[in-house]
Design an enzyme around this catalytic site. Structure first.
Site, short mmCIF file in Angstrom:
data_model
loop_
_atom_site.label_atom_id
_atom_site.label_comp_id
_atom_site.label_asym_id
_atom_site.label_seq_id
_atom_site.Cartn_x
_atom_site.Cartn_y
_atom_site.Cartn_z
N SER A 264 -1.51 10.91 -46.97
CA SER A 264 -1.06 11.47 -48.24
C SER A 264 -1.59 12.90 -48.39
O SER A 264 -1.39 13.73 -47.50
CB SER A 264 -1.51 10.55 -49.38
OG SER A 264 -0.90 10.91 -50.59
N ASP B 278 7.91 3.53 -48.48
CA ASP B 278 7.18 4.56 -49.23
C ASP B 278 8.18 5.42 -49.97
O ASP B 278 8.96 6.15 -49.36
CB ASP B 278 6.36 5.41 -48.25
CG ASP B 278 5.53 6.48 -48.95
OD1 ASP B 278 5.68 6.69 -50.17
OD2 ASP B 278 4.73 7.13 -48.24
N HIS C 101 3.74 3.57 -50.44
CA HIS C 101 2.86 4.67 -50.06
C HIS C 101 1.47 4.16 -49.69
O HIS C 101 0.82 4.70 -48.80
CB HIS C 101 2.78 5.66 -51.23
CG HIS C 101 2.06 6.93 -50.91
ND1 HIS C 101 2.48 7.77 -49.89
CD2 HIS C 101 0.96 7.50 -51.44
CE1 HIS C 101 1.65 8.82 -49.84
NE2 HIS C 101 0.72 8.67 -50.75
#
Lengths: 364, 364
Positions: free
Chosen positions: A159, A308, A341
């Site tokens: 991320s 995601d 995610h």
């Protein structure tokens, strides 16, 4: 999630601190601010080789911290990436020396808005300067200098951590030999920014926010911060994952608990500074960025997850395409996962094996 | 969005009111509450045929109101479904007599939490009884009775409007001959409920909420309501739609404007009552529900949109499958649209033509 080979994982670890900016050697920030005192909280795992060539730098995500693996006294409470880092794990501490720092602007040991402003002795609060990702990298570059580390075998981040690793490749081409960018992005979508805007609205409209000076009033904007965290969690997990894990009956209490626990550990001004930085992150808007990355000749592995919907495959594909256009081939693998995610923190099939194999290659 | 044939649309229309429950004929609610005075705000368009067989009932969504088409004085400000309803439009007012009521629990003319409680003379606020979808239908059934309307040629609704039309089919089998369920659902997902939980948290944690008694304090929970609306908007539009319409630069100010304008027209207690009702809606959990619908033999058209991630195709497919299992074949069409859940208010290719053709069929 246990280690790939059933190992016990790392044992007791401790967070350390280093000073990386002083009045004599201040940190000049990309947007014009100056920090005369910067401390970094970091952890290390494994042993630095005599040749100092086995360093893996781990960069954490928005609300992460330096404590990535092992434990701080209670072996059942492990670091946030314990499944990835440890003896025999993909980031193998029998082989690598892992450095895991908290980021600049953070609230968990590294200088940030809740740190005292040397000019006043009180917390910076809303007066903390605006940051860019390159500033976060600058602080971690200084940390490695302090630790006597030159070349980095690999930078690994998920991320926002992946965004920092990408920035590293451009800011000091050639120093990081390999990069693993997991569920990363080089440019938020309007939808990403929309969720960020709602979270910011919740925080800044809380009457206890006081324009960011809540510390001076002895309060925190708890209501807004809780709403922001509940919302963020919904964007981290897929619809299918929410259904399977919590269901219609469990979802509200799950989100409530997530929101409440966040209040104990996170600072609202940090959240705002980092969210604004994320909103602005768009490094390929600079035509020279991709060429700088390519000039260092790093090996890059981008990983994305099917479910995601925050930084999904299209995000990885975009940064891969920009780097390829600059002549740097990048390996991109989309992995099947139902966990959205958050998959980057978990162990969907094939994920850990991919990372392990990539890191185990001989240094080029 | 203009009409299909370029017509001008309806002209000036007015909202009317009818009393449908009195102390002598109170409304007994599904969860045990009783309402001794219920008024309904509604609009009608077109002319009721002498045989009273050309009625189309329009049911609105969560934050909608009776003013579905035409204008109230300023021809540039049109009802929320003006593209769908009017002369020569899919719900053709040259042919049909359209009844568009505000729903029970609402805040735009029909009795709801902001209406005076006859026992105290003050707004019900949080003392307004809990509702189920069947209560909303009961009020609109009474309205049709007051208007002297028996059979209904068609019920048409999008989102929560579609849920009401579905409930109609079970509550009075045979009265509604056709149903158009657009972007509807028969059961929220955990993700749907999660977004609802965040919105409720924002509203109820606002210090101006006062446990729902904000009217007595002369305030509204404006901060929480604004956050709730900003968030809801993100779930109504697709990522691709946000990108195309507002982009990275425009998204925050767009959401801010949406949130602000909502405060002027919507009541927080209404929002909460209707959200809780939506969370509980799960009519097929009653094994007899589908059979009751099927016993009336209605023709049903379910429409869903490709980019709708709120009540997308899986939601329509579920209700279609449950009705089919009870022996009622349902036509289900997925339409390509980039505009997410909001597509039901717009005019993606094929949508209006489908509705027009379905409504134009002779009554079976």
């Amino acid at each position: 999630m246990s280690g790939r080979h059933g190992e016990e994982g790392l044992g007791l670890v401790t967070t350390q601190r280093a000073v990386v900016a002083t009045p004599e050697d201040p940190l000049r920030l990309a947007r014009g601010g100056v920090l005369e005192h910067v401390e970094v909280a970091y952890e290390t795992y494994g042993t630095l080789s005599p040749a100092r060539d086995n360093v893996v730098l781990v960069a954490h995500a928005l609300t992460g911290h330096a404590h990535a693996a092992g434990h701080h006294g209670d072996p059942t409470r492990r670091g946030w990436w314990d499944s990835m880092i440890g003896p025999g794990r993909p980031v193998d501490t029998d082989r690598f020396f892992v450095v895991s720092p908290n980021l600049l602007g953070g609230c968990q040991g590294t200088t940030g808005p809740s740190s005292p402003d040397p000019r006043t002795g009180r917390p910076y609060g809303p007066d903390f300067p605006e940051l860019e990702t390159t500033d976060l990298v600058a602080v971690h570059r200084r940390l490695l200098d302090v630790l006597g580390i030159g070349p980095v075998h690999a930078g690994v981040g998920g991320s926002m951590g992946g965004m920092q690793v990408l920035q590293w490749l451009a800011d000091e081409p050639g120093r990081v030999h390999r990069a693993v960018l997991v569920a990363a992005t080089a440019r938020l979508t309007a939808e990403n920014m929309g969720f960020s805007a709602v979270a910011r609205e919740a925080i800044t409209s809380d009457p206890d926010f006081h324009g960011g000076r809540y510390a001076e009033h002895g309060v925190i904007p708890a209501r807004g911060l809780k709403v922001a965290r509940m919302l963020a969690h919904l964007t981290y997990v897929s619809a299918e994952g929410l259904e399977a894990k919590y269901g219609r009956e469990g979802i509200e209490s799950y989100l409530q608990a997530q929101g409440d626990s966040f209040l104990e550990r996170f600072d609202a001004n940090t959240y705002l500074v980092l969210c604004r930085l994320l909103d602005r992150f768009d490094p390929f808007a600079d035509p020279a960025f991709a060429a700088r990355v390519a000039s260092g000749g790093p090996e890059v592995l981008a990983l994305s997850f099917t479910s995601d919907w925050r930084f999904g495959t299209a995000h990885s594909a975009y940064l891969v395409e920009r780097l390829a256009a600059a002549g740097l081939p990048v390996e991109h693998v989309e992995l099947a996962s139902a966990w959205g995610h958050d998959s980057f923190l978990l162990d969907p099939p094939g994920y850990h094996a991919r990372v392990a194999a990539f890191l185990a290659r001989a240094v080029g």
